[in-house]
Design an enzyme around this catalytic site. Structure first.
Site, PDB file in Angstrom:
ATOM      1  CG  LEU A  49     121.493  11.755 -18.552  1.00 52.89           C
ATOM      2  CD1 LEU A  49     120.964  10.326 -18.527  1.00 52.89           C
ATOM      3  CD2 LEU A  49     122.865  11.807 -17.913  1.00 52.89           C
ATOM      4  CG  ASP A  50     126.556  15.261 -22.491  1.00 56.01           C
ATOM      5  OD1 ASP A  50     125.773  16.217 -22.585  1.00 56.01           O
ATOM      6  OD2 ASP A  50     127.712  15.361 -22.027  1.00 56.01           O
TER       7      ASP A  50
END
Length: 318
Positions: A49-50
């Site tokens: 996940l960024d």
């Protein structure tokens, strides 16, 4: 003279933790923090996940790491917030604004734009992504001011539902296949509306059969005792909850763990979860082809026992 560092002994931990990743932290940083808290020998996450995204990040410990690919390949679900009227260099809030346009759209136009990007679509990966070209991440080219050619990739958007809309703020619920870039989707919807857009916030709410129900933050995890943390771990077969179940007797279970194919009357299936005679004796994953049960990912006898010790009272999915 510097004080000697105390070496914290690691331990065998098995299971899946549903972590609610915070804003601003990379997936690997979140994993390492959780791994230290558990003193785990082995751990891995199930897809990044960024840092600007929050939400569901399943973490695998011990035997569960063998099945992390299942979650990587699973469909995902997100709550995405779009800022209409502004495009940025990165297609999200981290980049610089490159263009500002007036927002004059109707609900019907938004619904039409969302329908346009529902189904099988082609996406060109953004330059600011970890995807590699010639052994180098695309974001490295982007930081050097270079734009390189990228091939479009086929993804599937199962559904886009409007959760909220207030002039230049649009919140949507997206169900999609793996590999979907929500930043690119936000940008494409903005262009379809004629005003442009970028992704201002993103929260992952689902991955395959897993949701945020029961997920914990790092702060909540740190505040618990070791026993309480262990109680939060779900069995390794949680990642395979959507797959059909196959149960074997003692003899066939031993043969399966040895990699021996077994005849079965069951229909051909791409992926099954396999158990011994005990309800929670998870042995691994397999597939059924031409009337044969064939192993895909096997646990070692030590790992099977480790899972039984970790989750003695939990029953397998039916």
């Amino acid at each position: 003279m510097q004080p000697q560092r105390v070496r914290i002994p690691k331990r065998a931990v098995h299971g899946v933790l549903l972590l609610d990743k915070p804003l601003g932290l990379s997936s690997n940083d979140a994993l390492q923090k959780a791994k230290r808290l558990y003193r785990a020998e082995k751990a891995g996450h199930t897809g990044t996940l960024d840092p600007l995204a929050t939400g569901l990040l399943p973490l695998c410990f011990g035997a569960a790491t063998k099945f992390s690919q299942v979650s990587l390949d699973a469909d995902k679900r997100y709550t995405a917030t779009l800022k209409l009227g502004e495009t940025t260099t990165t297609a999200d809030a981290e980049g610089e604004v490159t263009k500002t346009r007036e927002v004059a759209v109707t609900r019907e136009q938004i619904e039409s734009a969302c329908r346009r990007f529902t189904g099988a679509i082609d996406q060109v990966p953004p330059m600011h992504s970890a995807l590699k070209k010639d052994g180098k991440a695309l974001y490295e080219y982007a930081r050097a001011g270079q734009e390189v050619e990228r091939e479009a990739r086929s993804v599937t958007i199962h559904s886009i539902d409007i959760l909220d809309w207030q002039h230049d703020r649009l919140v949507i619920d997206v169900r999609c296949s793996k590999g979907t870039y929500i930043r690119t989707l936000a940008e494409d919807i903005g262009e379809a509306l004629g005003c442009g857009a970028h992704l201002s916030a993103l929260r992952r709410t689902g991955s395959g059969p897993l949701t945020l129900t029961g997920a914990v933050t790092l702060e909540q995890l740190a505040a618990k005792t070791e026993a309480e943390r262990d109680a939060l771990l779900q069995p390794a077969d949680t990642l395979l909850a959507d797959c059909p179940l196959v149960r074997l007797n003692d003899e066939d279970a031993g043969r399966f763990l040895s990699g021996v194919r077994r005849r079965t009357p069951l229909a051909d299936t791409k992926q099954v979860r396999v158990y011994g005679p005990q309800p929670q004796a998870f042995l691994g994953s397999g597939h059924i082809t031409a009337g044969e049960l064939i192993s895909t990912r096997l646990l070692s006898p030590l790992e099977v026992q480790g899972l039984l010790n970790t989750h003695p009272a939990q029953e397998s999915f039916t």
